[in-house]
Design a protein around this motif. Sequence first.
Motif, PDB file in Angstrom:
ATOM      1  N   ALA A 110       8.825   5.427  -6.088  1.00 22.14           N
ATOM      2  CA  ALA A 110       8.770   5.122  -4.274  1.00 22.14           C
ATOM      3  C   ALA A 110      10.213   5.165  -4.103  1.00 22.14           C
ATOM      4  N   LEU A 111      11.027   5.641  -4.202  1.00 19.43           N
ATOM      5  CA  LEU A 111      12.301   5.882  -4.194  1.00 19.43           C
ATOM      6  C   LEU A 111      12.628   7.750  -3.733  1.00 19.43           C
ATOM      7  N   ALA A 112      12.003   8.428  -4.778  1.00 18.55           N
ATOM      8  CA  ALA A 112      11.930   9.588  -5.198  1.00 18.55           C
ATOM      9  C   ALA A 112      11.248  10.751  -3.680  1.00 18.55           C
ATOM     10  N   GLY A 113      11.713  11.851  -3.341  1.00 17.37           N
ATOM     11  CA  GLY A 113      10.784  12.179  -2.415  1.00 17.37           C
ATOM     12  C   GLY A 113       9.540  12.991  -2.926  1.00 17.37           C
ATOM     13  N   ASP A 152       1.405  -1.272  -0.092  1.00 13.46           N
ATOM     14  CA  ASP A 152       0.227  -0.121  -0.249  1.00 13.46           C
ATOM     15  C   ASP A 152       1.200   1.460   0.048  1.00 13.46           C
ATOM     16  N   ALA A 153       1.764   1.439   0.759  1.00 12.72           N
ATOM     17  CA  ALA A 153       3.030   2.317   1.103  1.00 12.72           C
ATOM     18  C   ALA A 153       3.547   2.591  -0.300  1.00 12.72           C
ATOM     19  N   PHE A 154       3.257   1.515  -1.089  1.00 10.82           N
ATOM     20  CA  PHE A 154       4.260   1.813  -2.754  1.00 10.82           C
ATOM     21  C   PHE A 154       3.157   2.075  -3.313  1.00 10.82           C
ATOM     22  N   LEU A 155       2.390   1.586  -3.633  1.00 13.81           N
ATOM     23  CA  LEU A 155       1.111   2.477  -3.912  1.00 13.81           C
ATOM     24  C   LEU A 155       1.529   3.937  -4.089  1.00 13.81           C
ATOM     25  N   PHE A 184       7.224  -8.200  -4.137  1.00 11.93           N
ATOM     26  CA  PHE A 184       5.768  -7.887  -2.764  1.00 11.93           C
ATOM     27  C   PHE A 184       6.313  -9.513  -2.180  1.00 11.93           C
ATOM     28  N   GLY A 185       7.246 -10.195  -2.927  1.00 15.00           N
ATOM     29  CA  GLY A 185       6.283 -12.040  -2.688  1.00 15.00           C
ATOM     30  C   GLY A 185       4.555 -11.936  -2.880  1.00 15.00           C
ATOM     31  N   VAL A 228      -3.618  -7.461  -9.628  1.00 19.04           N
ATOM     32  CA  VAL A 228      -4.712  -6.218 -10.621  1.00 19.04           C
ATOM     33  C   VAL A 228      -4.203  -4.613 -10.575  1.00 19.04           C
ATOM     34  N   ALA A 229      -3.852  -4.399  -9.024  1.00 20.43           N
ATOM     35  CA  ALA A 229      -3.600  -2.832  -8.386  1.00 20.43           C
ATOM     36  C   ALA A 229      -1.968  -2.873  -9.564  1.00 20.43           C
ATOM     37  N   PHE A 230      -1.473  -4.011  -9.318  1.00 20.75           N
ATOM     38  CA  PHE A 230       0.562  -3.824 -10.467  1.00 20.75           C
ATOM     39  C   PHE A 230      -0.275  -3.770 -11.615  1.00 20.75           C
TER      40      PHE A 230
END
Length: 238
Positions: free
Chosen positions: A229-232, A96-99, A185-186, A139-141
Amino acid sequence: MAQAAGYRLPRFLTFKQALELGGNVRKGERGTKVYFVKQLQVRDQGADDSSSARLIPMMREYTVFNLDQCENLPDRVNTAPPIRVRNPDARDELADAFLRSTGADIREGHGEAFYIPSRDFISMPAFAGFKGADHFYNVAFHELTHWTGHKARLDRDLKNRFGSRNYAAEELIAELGAAFLCAEFGFDGDVRNAGYIATWIELLKADKRAFFTACSHASKAAEYLRGLALAGPAERAA
């Protein structure tokens, strides 16, 4: 793959890598074939303009061995990182944090799953409507990979490459992108990927290089999302 073969960890290395680490592959062990797919940009010699550049698909084959097939490796290589415990029926905090980190406009609870380029948003059914977390994030990915193709991002125009089959190619790219992210993400990508890609077999029959091209685009999409995801926040806004 590692679990099916009875290995303790899903960690593999080549024969050369084992030697470089001071270990070796045990005699009699049989390796596993893996393939690396990318596209190389080649420019015709003597040409000055960028229009002369063309993409050439490239595939490399490697033979890898699981750590359990090797011996004399350093302890640091054999030490497994902590296993992330995941509830298959609940939301995954890390995913969820990645999304959220991508900045994509994802609207849950709005009917079917789809991405609308003209309005630049992703629609997702409510989490409770899926069979579990594996299915939901798969599905989200998939839809998120479509989202990367917008002209404001990777500007993925497949018309020149695939013509009338560009829709099928884009769907294949989205499936591969989802498979790549699910693996990271496994999540179990087999919930949808294997059967869904099979529906585009006609595209692969018509264009032998379609899979290479789709893999390259999917890889770029996954890399783009990792970068977000890595960017600010300021970098993502830019």
